[in-house]
Design a protein around this motif. Structure first.
Motif, PDB file in Angstrom:
ATOM      1  N   ASN A  14       0.827  -1.212   0.000  1.00  0.00           N
ATOM      2  CA  ASN A  14       0.000   0.000   0.000  1.00  0.00           C
ATOM      3  C   ASN A  14       0.860   1.261   0.000  1.00  0.00           C
ATOM      4  O   ASN A  14       0.539   2.235  -0.673  1.00  0.00           O
ATOM      5  CB  ASN A  14      -0.956   0.014   1.190  1.00  0.00           C
ATOM      6  N   LEU A  15       1.955   1.254   0.750  1.00  0.00           N
ATOM      7  CA  LEU A  15       2.846   2.418   0.757  1.00  0.00           C
ATOM      8  C   LEU A  15       3.541   2.589  -0.589  1.00  0.00           C
ATOM      9  O   LEU A  15       3.726   3.713  -1.058  1.00  0.00           O
ATOM     10  CB  LEU A  15       3.865   2.299   1.882  1.00  0.00           C
ATOM     11  N   LEU A  16       3.930   1.491  -1.222  1.00  0.00           N
ATOM     12  CA  LEU A  16       4.543   1.582  -2.548  1.00  0.00           C
ATOM     13  C   LEU A  16       3.544   2.095  -3.588  1.00  0.00           C
ATOM     14  O   LEU A  16       3.894   2.895  -4.449  1.00  0.00           O
ATOM     15  CB  LEU A  16       5.107   0.228  -2.965  1.00  0.00           C
ATOM     16  N   ILE A  17       2.298   1.645  -3.484  1.00  0.00           N
ATOM     17  CA  ILE A  17       1.259   2.143  -4.392  1.00  0.00           C
ATOM     18  C   ILE A  17       1.031   3.626  -4.159  1.00  0.00           C
ATOM     19  O   ILE A  17       0.916   4.414  -5.111  1.00  0.00           O
ATOM     20  CB  ILE A  17      -0.052   1.346  -4.209  1.00  0.00           C
ATOM     21  N   ALA A  18       0.988   4.043  -2.896  1.00  0.00           N
ATOM     22  CA  ALA A  18       0.803   5.463  -2.583  1.00  0.00           C
ATOM     23  C   ALA A  18       1.960   6.285  -3.125  1.00  0.00           C
ATOM     24  O   ALA A  18       1.755   7.371  -3.684  1.00  0.00           O
ATOM     25  CB  ALA A  18       0.676   5.657  -1.072  1.00  0.00           C
ATOM     26  N   GLY A  19       3.175   5.794  -2.981  1.00  0.00           N
ATOM     27  CA  GLY A  19       4.330   6.511  -3.510  1.00  0.00           C
ATOM     28  C   GLY A  19       4.294   6.612  -5.018  1.00  0.00           C
ATOM     29  O   GLY A  19       4.583   7.663  -5.592  1.00  0.00           O
ATOM     30  N   PHE A  20       3.904   5.528  -5.689  1.00  0.00           N
ATOM     31  CA  PHE A  20       3.821   5.542  -7.148  1.00  0.00           C
ATOM     32  C   PHE A  20       2.742   6.507  -7.624  1.00  0.00           C
ATOM     33  O   PHE A  20       2.948   7.269  -8.576  1.00  0.00           O
ATOM     34  CB  PHE A  20       3.547   4.128  -7.659  1.00  0.00           C
ATOM     35  N   LEU A  21       1.591   6.513  -6.960  1.00  0.00           N
ATOM     36  CA  LEU A  21       0.519   7.438  -7.344  1.00  0.00           C
ATOM     37  C   LEU A  21       0.918   8.878  -7.077  1.00  0.00           C
ATOM     38  O   LEU A  21       0.603   9.783  -7.865  1.00  0.00           O
ATOM     39  CB  LEU A  21      -0.779   7.088  -6.604  1.00  0.00           C
ATOM     40  N   GLY A  22       1.608   9.118  -5.973  1.00  0.00           N
ATOM     41  CA  GLY A  22       2.106  10.464  -5.700  1.00  0.00           C
ATOM     42  C   GLY A  22       3.116  10.899  -6.742  1.00  0.00           C
ATOM     43  O   GLY A  22       3.137  12.056  -7.168  1.00  0.00           O
ATOM     44  N   MET A  23       3.937   9.961  -7.197  1.00  0.00           N
ATOM     45  CA  MET A  23       4.922  10.265  -8.228  1.00  0.00           C
ATOM     46  C   MET A  23       4.231  10.610  -9.547  1.00  0.00           C
ATOM     47  O   MET A  23       4.618  11.559 -10.227  1.00  0.00           O
ATOM     48  CB  MET A  23       5.852   9.067  -8.418  1.00  0.00           C
ATOM     49  N   ILE A  24       3.198   9.869  -9.908  1.00  0.00           N
ATOM     50  CA  ILE A  24       2.458  10.160 -11.134  1.00  0.00           C
ATOM     51  C   ILE A  24       1.833  11.547 -11.060  1.00  0.00           C
ATOM     52  O   ILE A  24       1.888  12.332 -12.012  1.00  0.00           O
ATOM     53  CB  ILE A  24       1.379   9.089 -11.385  1.00  0.00           C
ATOM     54  N   GLY A  25       1.246  11.862  -9.916  1.00  0.00           N
ATOM     55  CA  GLY A  25       0.631  13.180  -9.759  1.00  0.00           C
ATOM     56  C   GLY A  25       1.633  14.312  -9.833  1.00  0.00           C
ATOM     57  O   GLY A  25       1.382  15.348 -10.460  1.00  0.00           O
ATOM     58  N   SER A  26       2.795  14.129  -9.229  1.00  0.00           N
ATOM     59  CA  SER A  26       3.792  15.203  -9.250  1.00  0.00           C
ATOM     60  C   SER A  26       4.406  15.373 -10.639  1.00  0.00           C
ATOM     61  O   SER A  26       4.680  16.497 -11.062  1.00  0.00           O
ATOM     62  CB  SER A  26       4.881  14.954  -8.212  1.00  0.00           C
ATOM     63  N   VAL A  27       4.589  14.280 -11.372  1.00  0.00           N
ATOM     64  CA  VAL A  27       5.097  14.386 -12.744  1.00  0.00           C
ATOM     65  C   VAL A  27       4.056  15.052 -13.641  1.00  0.00           C
ATOM     66  O   VAL A  27       4.401  15.860 -14.511  1.00  0.00           O
ATOM     67  CB  VAL A  27       5.518  12.994 -13.279  1.00  0.00           C
ATOM     68  N   ALA A  28       2.774  14.760 -13.423  1.00  0.00           N
ATOM     69  CA  ALA A  28       1.721  15.429 -14.186  1.00  0.00           C
ATOM     70  C   ALA A  28       1.735  16.929 -13.916  1.00  0.00           C
ATOM     71  O   ALA A  28       1.581  17.742 -14.833  1.00  0.00           O
ATOM     72  CB  ALA A  28       0.361  14.840 -13.832  1.00  0.00           C
ATOM     73  N   SER A  29       1.927  17.308 -12.668  1.00  0.00           N
ATOM     74  CA  SER A  29       2.019  18.726 -12.322  1.00  0.00           C
ATOM     75  C   SER A  29       3.246  19.364 -12.955  1.00  0.00           C
ATOM     76  O   SER A  29       3.207  20.514 -13.408  1.00  0.00           O
ATOM     77  CB  SER A  29       2.062  18.885 -10.799  1.00  0.00           C
ATOM     78  N   PHE A  30       4.349  18.620 -12.999  1.00  0.00           N
ATOM     79  CA  PHE A  30       5.585  19.103 -13.619  1.00  0.00           C
ATOM     80  C   PHE A  30       5.369  19.383 -15.103  1.00  0.00           C
ATOM     81  O   PHE A  30       5.754  20.441 -15.617  1.00  0.00           O
ATOM     82  CB  PHE A  30       6.680  18.056 -13.413  1.00  0.00           C
ATOM     83  N   PHE A  31       4.718  18.460 -15.802  1.00  0.00           N
ATOM     84  CA  PHE A  31       4.461  18.664 -17.224  1.00  0.00           C
ATOM     85  C   PHE A  31       3.429  19.767 -17.462  1.00  0.00           C
ATOM     86  O   PHE A  31       3.461  20.431 -18.490  1.00  0.00           O
ATOM     87  CB  PHE A  31       4.030  17.362 -17.893  1.00  0.00           C
ATOM     88  N   TYR A  32       2.521  19.970 -16.537  1.00  0.00           N
ATOM     89  CA  TYR A  32       1.571  21.081 -16.649  1.00  0.00           C
ATOM     90  C   TYR A  32       2.316  22.419 -16.597  1.00  0.00           C
ATOM     91  O   TYR A  32       2.021  23.329 -17.368  1.00  0.00           O
ATOM     92  CB  TYR A  32       0.538  21.000 -15.519  1.00  0.00           C
ATOM     93  N   GLU A  33       3.288  22.525 -15.688  1.00  0.00           N
ATOM     94  CA  GLU A  33       4.094  23.739 -15.598  1.00  0.00           C
ATOM     95  C   GLU A  33       4.893  23.970 -16.886  1.00  0.00           C
ATOM     96  O   GLU A  33       5.049  25.102 -17.334  1.00  0.00           O
ATOM     97  CB  GLU A  33       5.050  23.663 -14.402  1.00  0.00           C
TER      98      GLU A  33
END
Length: 105
Positions: A14-33
């Motif tokens: 569950n922690l690895l899934i949470a980290g992976f989902l957080g990583m996807i969200g932050s990369v999406a925000s990075f590409f939005y910028e």
């Protein structure tokens, strides 16, 4: 021995899934910028943002109660990781400037 317990393995996954989902969200925000023209693409910047998103997703995933919306909340946390870090950077810089001003008097 905690590694053999199914509950321990479930928590780690569950922690690895949470980290992976957080990583996807932050990369999406990075590409939005990048898309908005607010920053340029660098591989090092993307790596840094993804690592920070993983850490923030893992940390927040430990506090978000598991349920049907757990994955969605973890994505939202990851998506907001980059703007939150930017705000923290600006605030900490202003606080350091104020402290340096007080000390130099």
């Amino acid at each position: 021995m905690p590694f053999g317990e199914p509950n321990f393995i479930t928590q780690v996954v569950n922690l690895l899934i949470a980290g992976f989902l957080g990583m996807i969200g932050s990369v999406a925000s990075f590409f939005y910028e990048i898309d908005k023209g607010r920053r340029k693409f660098t591989l090092l910047g993307m790596f840094f943002v993804s690592v920070v998103g993983f850490v923030i997703g893992t940390t927040a995933g430990a506090f978000i109660p598991t349920g049907e919306n757990w994955h969605g909340w973890t994505l939202v946390v990851g998506l907001n990781a980059y703007p939150i870090l930017g705000a923290m950077k600006e605030r900490s810089a202003s606080v350091i400037d104020k402290i340096a001003g007080i000390i130099s008097r």
